[in-house]
Write a protein that holds these residues in place. Structure first.
Motif, PDB file in Angstrom:
ATOM      1  N   THR A  57     -41.217  -9.259  11.016  1.00  0.00           N
ATOM      2  CA  THR A  57     -40.174  -8.323  10.606  1.00  0.00           C
ATOM      3  C   THR A  57     -39.906  -8.434   9.105  1.00  0.00           C
ATOM      4  O   THR A  57     -39.826  -7.423   8.397  1.00  0.00           O
ATOM      5  N   ASP A 139     -40.014  -2.046  16.247  1.00  0.00           N
ATOM      6  CA  ASP A 139     -40.015  -3.508  16.238  1.00  0.00           C
ATOM      7  C   ASP A 139     -39.716  -3.996  17.659  1.00  0.00           C
ATOM      8  O   ASP A 139     -38.955  -3.358  18.388  1.00  0.00           O
ATOM      9  N   GLU A 140     -40.305  -5.132  18.028  1.00  0.00           N
ATOM     10  CA  GLU A 140     -40.141  -5.712  19.369  1.00  0.00           C
ATOM     11  C   GLU A 140     -40.475  -4.674  20.433  1.00  0.00           C
ATOM     12  O   GLU A 140     -39.789  -4.518  21.441  1.00  0.00           O
TER      13      GLU A 140
END
Ligand SMILES: Nc1ncnc2c1ncn2[C@@H]1O[C@H](COP(=O)(O)OP(=O)(O)OP(=O)(O)O)[C@@H](O)[C@H]1O
Ligand SMILES: [Mg+2]
Length: 383
Positions: A57, A139-140
């Protein structure tokens, strides 16, 4: 001592470091994957992998900041839409969030009530309204599990004629290595056009990262410099995660602040213990009643026998505990499953014993945490 911290937030989760250290190869690979955008070409779809806490990230944010600066200087139309998918378990939910991220204020849509194609169309329209080059960062992204519809639709929207003005690239970030394999072959082909892997940090790399953060976070004379290699070595041995190293420094700093002392190696050892206790307490709290009893019985057996215990022996202990507790014990099979779950969750360490001539397998278990820590956590829950 008046204070420990110069700036505690430097050690917090959402702090964005100015400089990314020790990630030259990954920055270069990222730069290459993003380079078509600089040349006015169509953006690549990029998949970023690596264990938790290894800078995925942080590096992604850093790369986009740089790209944004450059493109804005050149007056090019460039937008990044960032979506953390952590709490979103379907493509539909993610699509709604993206719509609401892009929609003008006051025109957001509710989380239910539309058919998926309607939401996708709204999303495409909004992307076209924004126009230019748009990177959608998910993200994720493994949170969406096998529901990869959006990951199919988004990268091919232009080819399908759903987008006219916008060039969209998708950046997926994940710490779950199995996730890629679960994606449908078509999604793998498009989404994983470019792949960037982030390896775990070694102790030397962590030392560089932690040195910079400690300098910015702590007062100069608040800490003994020996704690940096110490914390780096611990995090490297355990996970290779920068987050773990930073958490350790923060916990040690908090402890030193509470007790008005200098952060030294002893403080770091105490911080390790405190973090372990907090983590065990949190995870024990979430266990079901029988899983918790299974954990307690394995812990007690580990202490009694001073070695790994067999399922059968743990079960005997468990049955007694359950009765004492006024619960009907689970059957043997269900109990085996419970132990297996606890191993998957990281509470237990399981190993296989081959039973010899007649074949068949059985297992032995031990607890992965300090037995005292587990028993304390359980008793605090007022079991
Ligand atoms: N190379 C680096 N230089 C400076 N700080 C770093 C570096 N790598 C990681 N960090 C810091 O470590 C912490 C964890 O990094 P990050 O959030 O990027 O991990 P991640 O790989 O995204 O993990 P997850 O999979 O859990 O989301 C952050 O606070 C980040 O600022
Ligand atoms: Mg992350």
């Amino acid at each position: 001592m008046s204070s420990v911290y110069k700036n505690r937030s430097v050690l917090s989760e959402d702090y964005q470091p100015e400089a990314i250290l020790e990630r030259e190869d990954e920055k270069q690979a990222y730069g290459a994957a993003l380079s078509p955008i600089l040349n006015g070409g169509k953006p690549n779809n990029i998949f970023v992998y690596g264990n938790t806490g290894v800078g995925k990230t942080a590096v992604t944010r850093y790369m986009f900041r740089q790209l944004d600066d450059r493109l804005n200087d050149e007056d090019k139309d460039f937008t990044v839409v960032w979506q953390n998918c952590r709490n979103q378990t379907t493509s539909y939910q993610v699509a709604v969030s993206l719509v609401n991220e892009l929609a003008p204020r006051g025109e957001e849509i509710p989380e239910t009530g539309y058919a998926p194609p309607q939401v996708y169309n709204m999303l495409f329209d909004l992307l076209d309204d924004a126009g230019g080059t748009i990177l959608v960062v998910l993200d994720e992204v493994d949170a969406v599990g096998s529901d990869d519809d959006l990951l199919y639709e988004l990268p091919r929207a232009r080819a399908e004629g759903n987008l006219k003005d916008a060039h969209v690239g998708v950046v997926g970030i994940s710490n779950d290595y199995q996730f890629r394999g679960q994606l449908s072959p078509q999604v793998q082909d498009t989404l994983c056009e470019k792949e960037i892997t982030f390896p775990a940090y070694d102790a030397t790399e962590l030392q560089t990262i932690l040195t910079a953060r400690a300098k910015a976070a702590f007062d100069n004379d608040a800490y003994d410099e020996a704690i940096i290699p110490q914390a780096a070595a611990m995090a490297a041995k355990d996970s290779g995660s920068a987050r773990q190293g930073l958490d350790l420094l923060r916990e040690a700093g908090d402890l030193a602040a509470e007790e008005e002392r200098v952060i030294d190696e002893e403080t770091v050892r105490e911080a390790v213990d405190r973090l372990e206790r907090t983590n065990v307490r949190r995870s024990v709290q979430d266990l079901t009643n029988h899983a918790r009893l299974a954990l307690i019985s394995t812990t007690l057996k580990t202490v009694e026998e001073k070695e790994r215990s067999r399922t059968k022996n743990i079960y005997e202990k468990y049955a007694v505990l359950a009765e004492e507790n006024g619960d009907d014990p689970l059957g043997y099979r269900s109990f085996q499953n419970r132990l297996n779950d606890l191993s998957m969750m990281g509470f237990l360490d399981r190993s296989t014993v081959n039973k010899g001539e007649r074949g068949g397998k059985s297992y032995t278990y031990s607890v992965t945490n300090d037995p005292d820590v587990i028993l304390d956590a359980v008793s605090e829950l007022n079991y």
